[in-house]
Design an enzyme around this catalytic site. Sequence first.
Site, PDB file in Angstrom:
ATOM      1  N   CYS A   1      -2.904  -3.158   7.071  1.00  0.00           N
ATOM      2  CA  CYS A   1      -2.557  -3.060   8.494  1.00  0.00           C
ATOM      3  C   CYS A   1      -2.805  -1.626   8.975  1.00  0.00           C
ATOM      4  CB  CYS A   1      -1.100  -3.466   8.704  1.00  0.00           C
ATOM      5  SG  CYS A   1       0.093  -2.247   8.113  1.00  0.00           S
TER       6      CYS A   1
ATOM      7  N   GLU B   1       0.843  -1.205   0.000  1.00  0.00           N
ATOM      8  CA  GLU B   1       0.000   0.000   0.000  1.00  0.00           C
ATOM      9  C   GLU B   1       0.878   1.255   0.000  1.00  0.00           C
ATOM     10  OE1 GLU B   1      -0.145  -2.669   2.002  1.00  0.00           O
ATOM     11  OE2 GLU B   1      -2.157  -2.969   2.814  1.00  0.00           O
TER      12      GLU B   1
HETATM   13 ZN    ZN Z   1       0.598  -2.422   5.939  1.00  0.00          ZN
END
Ligand code: ZN
Length: 193
Positions: free
Chosen positions: A123, A99
Amino acid sequence: METEHEQNKLCLVNGNNNTRKRQDFLEWPEYFMAVAFLSAQRSKDPNSQVGACIVNQENKIVGIGYNGMPNGCNDDLLPWSRTADDQLDTKYPYVCHAELNAIMNKNSADVKGCTMYVALFPCNECAKLIIQAGIKEVVYLSDKYHDTPGMTASRRLLNMAGVLFRQFEPKRTEIVIDFNSINHTGSRSNSSQ
Ligand SMILES: [Zn+2]
């Protein structure tokens, strides 16, 4: 709804079997998720290959990334282990998540209002980046770490910031990329091309 007979008649009228458009083309969400998965194949991580693909409101891809060591940091010298006596001998302090890389790799001025397609639910660290970058929606495939504190924190942040997230449910379990297909005419390609 046309019957098979009518479809055949139409093909006859058109004089060729390839005048009707393909019906098994990739739809946008499958395509973007597939791009994320293809990008993941670039990852050197022996245990986890994750890809992300950022798409703007015109269905144009503006960023792609996969998990890897930071630019200029030799991925032969840094550790890839998940566990070690010393945390500095694991990958975690060093690796950049997909990401982060997708956001940093953007080829547009910004990614405000965009959607991120990503293989794994982000996350909490990536949730912060997604929020700060102005991404408005996250489409993920797997949520296998759902019950960890990091994912709980991530959901809390995304919810508070009003970032939508939804699980992608693929219609097919695999997409095969066959380099030989371009040499064959038939159902998977248009012979006139
Ligand atoms: Zn992450």
